[in-house]
Design a protein around this motif. Sequence first.
Motif, PDB file in Angstrom:
ATOM      1  N   LEU A   7       0.832  -1.208   0.000  1.00 40.69           N
ATOM      2  CA  LEU A   7       0.000   0.000   0.000  1.00 40.69           C
ATOM      3  C   LEU A   7       0.866   1.257   0.000  1.00 40.69           C
ATOM      4  O   LEU A   7       0.573   2.229  -0.691  1.00 40.69           O
ATOM      5  N   LYS A   8       1.956   1.218   0.736  1.00 42.24           N
ATOM      6  CA  LYS A   8       2.839   2.391   0.829  1.00 42.24           C
ATOM      7  C   LYS A   8       3.530   2.700  -0.502  1.00 42.24           C
ATOM      8  O   LYS A   8       4.057   3.793  -0.677  1.00 42.24           O
ATOM      9  N   LEU A   9       3.514   1.770  -1.439  1.00 43.30           N
ATOM     10  CA  LEU A   9       4.121   1.984  -2.754  1.00 43.30           C
ATOM     11  C   LEU A   9       3.149   2.608  -3.754  1.00 43.30           C
ATOM     12  O   LEU A   9       3.564   3.033  -4.828  1.00 43.30           O
ATOM     13  N   MET A  10       1.891   2.651  -3.394  1.00 43.17           N
ATOM     14  CA  MET A  10       0.879   3.206  -4.292  1.00 43.17           C
ATOM     15  C   MET A  10       0.916   4.732  -4.218  1.00 43.17           C
ATOM     16  O   MET A  10       1.143   5.288  -3.145  1.00 43.17           O
ATOM     17  N   PRO A  11       0.700   5.409  -5.345  1.00 49.20           N
ATOM     18  CA  PRO A  11       0.728   6.873  -5.329  1.00 49.20           C
ATOM     19  C   PRO A  11      -0.320   7.428  -4.367  1.00 49.20           C
ATOM     20  O   PRO A  11      -1.489   7.040  -4.424  1.00 49.20           O
ATOM     21  N   PRO A  12       0.078   8.328  -3.472  1.00 49.81           N
ATOM     22  CA  PRO A  12      -0.871   8.843  -2.486  1.00 49.81           C
ATOM     23  C   PRO A  12      -2.003   9.675  -3.102  1.00 49.81           C
ATOM     24  O   PRO A  12      -3.057   9.809  -2.496  1.00 49.81           O
ATOM     25  N   ASP A  13      -1.790  10.176  -4.305  1.00 49.45           N
ATOM     26  CA  ASP A  13      -2.820  10.997  -4.949  1.00 49.45           C
ATOM     27  C   ASP A  13      -3.622  10.229  -5.995  1.00 49.45           C
ATOM     28  O   ASP A  13      -4.392  10.822  -6.754  1.00 49.45           O
ATOM     29  N   ALA A  14      -3.472   8.909  -6.047  1.00 49.51           N
ATOM     30  CA  ALA A  14      -4.206   8.096  -7.027  1.00 49.51           C
ATOM     31  C   ALA A  14      -5.713   8.214  -6.797  1.00 49.51           C
ATOM     32  O   ALA A  14      -6.178   8.233  -5.659  1.00 49.51           O
ATOM     33  N   GLY A  25      -9.813  -8.798  -1.922  1.00 47.85           N
ATOM     34  CA  GLY A  25      -9.906  -7.341  -1.857  1.00 47.85           C
ATOM     35  C   GLY A  25      -9.242  -6.680  -0.666  1.00 47.85           C
ATOM     36  O   GLY A  25      -9.568  -5.546  -0.332  1.00 47.85           O
ATOM     37  N   MET A  26      -8.286  -7.345  -0.045  1.00 49.53           N
ATOM     38  CA  MET A  26      -7.659  -6.790   1.158  1.00 49.53           C
ATOM     39  C   MET A  26      -6.862  -5.511   0.869  1.00 49.53           C
ATOM     40  O   MET A  26      -6.979  -4.530   1.601  1.00 49.53           O
ATOM     41  N   LEU A  27      -6.056  -5.518  -0.196  1.00 51.73           N
ATOM     42  CA  LEU A  27      -5.273  -4.333  -0.532  1.00 51.73           C
ATOM     43  C   LEU A  27      -6.196  -3.175  -0.893  1.00 51.73           C
ATOM     44  O   LEU A  27      -6.025  -2.055  -0.421  1.00 51.73           O
ATOM     45  N   ALA A  29      -9.288  -2.680  -0.006  1.00 54.47           N
ATOM     46  CA  ALA A  29     -10.019  -2.208   1.171  1.00 54.47           C
ATOM     47  C   ALA A  29      -9.144  -1.254   1.981  1.00 54.47           C
ATOM     48  O   ALA A  29      -9.615  -0.206   2.444  1.00 54.47           O
ATOM     49  N   ALA A  30      -7.871  -1.601   2.135  1.00 54.48           N
ATOM     50  CA  ALA A  30      -6.947  -0.730   2.866  1.00 54.48           C
ATOM     51  C   ALA A  30      -6.766   0.598   2.126  1.00 54.48           C
ATOM     52  O   ALA A  30      -6.749   1.664   2.738  1.00 54.48           O
ATOM     53  N   TRP A  31      -6.669   0.543   0.791  1.00 54.93           N
ATOM     54  CA  TRP A  31      -6.512   1.762  -0.006  1.00 54.93           C
ATOM     55  C   TRP A  31      -7.764   2.631   0.094  1.00 54.93           C
ATOM     56  O   TRP A  31      -7.664   3.848   0.250  1.00 54.93           O
ATOM     57  N   LEU A  32      -8.930   2.015   0.015  1.00 58.48           N
ATOM     58  CA  LEU A  32     -10.183   2.782   0.085  1.00 58.48           C
ATOM     59  C   LEU A  32     -10.380   3.441   1.451  1.00 58.48           C
ATOM     60  O   LEU A  32     -11.087   4.454   1.540  1.00 58.48           O
ATOM     61  N   GLN A  33      -9.786   2.905   2.497  1.00 56.51           N
ATOM     62  CA  GLN A  33      -9.843   3.583   3.794  1.00 56.51           C
ATOM     63  C   GLN A  33      -9.104   4.913   3.735  1.00 56.51           C
ATOM     64  O   GLN A  33      -9.499   5.873   4.374  1.00 56.51           O
ATOM     65  N   GLN A  34      -8.045   4.968   2.929  1.00 60.76           N
ATOM     66  CA  GLN A  34      -7.275   6.203   2.774  1.00 60.76           C
ATOM     67  C   GLN A  34      -7.850   7.114   1.693  1.00 60.76           C
ATOM     68  O   GLN A  34      -7.649   8.316   1.736  1.00 60.76           O
ATOM     69  N   VAL A 115       1.307   4.639 -12.559  1.00 57.78           N
ATOM     70  CA  VAL A 115       2.360   3.683 -12.219  1.00 57.78           C
ATOM     71  C   VAL A 115       1.826   2.253 -12.286  1.00 57.78           C
ATOM     72  O   VAL A 115       0.625   2.010 -12.143  1.00 57.78           O
ATOM     73  N   ILE A 116       2.761   1.345 -12.488  1.00 57.95           N
ATOM     74  CA  ILE A 116       2.451  -0.085 -12.436  1.00 57.95           C
ATOM     75  C   ILE A 116       3.128  -0.641 -11.200  1.00 57.95           C
ATOM     76  O   ILE A 116       4.334  -0.462 -11.005  1.00 57.95           O
ATOM     77  N   LEU A 117       2.353  -1.290 -10.359  1.00 60.80           N
ATOM     78  CA  LEU A 117       2.872  -1.956  -9.174  1.00 60.80           C
ATOM     79  C   LEU A 117       2.787  -3.455  -9.457  1.00 60.80           C
ATOM     80  O   LEU A 117       1.705  -4.031  -9.494  1.00 60.80           O
ATOM     81  N   LEU A 118       3.931  -4.038  -9.685  1.00 62.27           N
ATOM     82  CA  LEU A 118       4.012  -5.420 -10.127  1.00 62.27           C
ATOM     83  C   LEU A 118       4.687  -6.244  -9.042  1.00 62.27           C
ATOM     84  O   LEU A 118       5.801  -5.935  -8.630  1.00 62.27           O
ATOM     85  N   THR A 119       4.000  -7.257  -8.547  1.00 63.18           N
ATOM     86  CA  THR A 119       4.627  -8.166  -7.595  1.00 63.18           C
ATOM     87  C   THR A 119       4.850  -9.480  -8.330  1.00 63.18           C
ATOM     88  O   THR A 119       3.953  -9.985  -8.988  1.00 63.18           O
ATOM     89  N   VAL A 120       6.067  -9.977  -8.250  1.00 63.17           N
ATOM     90  CA  VAL A 120       6.428 -11.145  -9.046  1.00 63.17           C
ATOM     91  C   VAL A 120       6.956 -12.279  -8.181  1.00 63.17           C
ATOM     92  O   VAL A 120       7.563 -12.037  -7.146  1.00 63.17           O
ATOM     93  N   PRO A 121       6.729 -13.522  -8.644  1.00 60.72           N
ATOM     94  CA  PRO A 121       7.320 -14.662  -7.947  1.00 60.72           C
ATOM     95  C   PRO A 121       8.844 -14.587  -8.073  1.00 60.72           C
ATOM     96  O   PRO A 121       9.372 -14.347  -9.150  1.00 60.72           O
TER      97      PRO A 121
END
Length: 156
Positions: A7-14, A25-27, A29-34, A115-121
Amino acid sequence: MKDVSVLKLMPPDAKVVVELGCGEGMLGAAWLQQQPFGLYVGVENDAAAARKGAQRLSRVHALPPQQVSMPELGIHEAQVDCLVIAEPVVGMLEGLAALEALLHRHLPYLAKNGVILLTVPNARYLQRVHSWLAGRADEGHAFTAAAVLGLMKKMG
């Protein structure tokens, strides 16, 4: 995505976020709280997880994330501030060329400063290497950091 530490990597003004492989939907839900007035669109192949995610996110589509198109989601060109592509989706892709194709397909929908937030194996994850050495099959594909960084540089 279960791990909300990204979450901290996501743009704060998105204002608009699309997550491919949103799970329950956990991520989001956390973003929508902010960002309670933001739009968070999730895509999840697992129908049960998508139903749970639909209770937490703005919208959830029960579709294969690796095949979805943004117009199917009601997303227009240059609208997405943050595109999250979760590790399980990347792991289902057939190699780096498939990841590149997925990224190319969605690039026109990124906003100017999107931005693209990519999590990879991680191919070098010790438990994964141990499984390979023990002869156990690995589900999905893993990528080295160098391969992913090289791809991202290539794409600009």
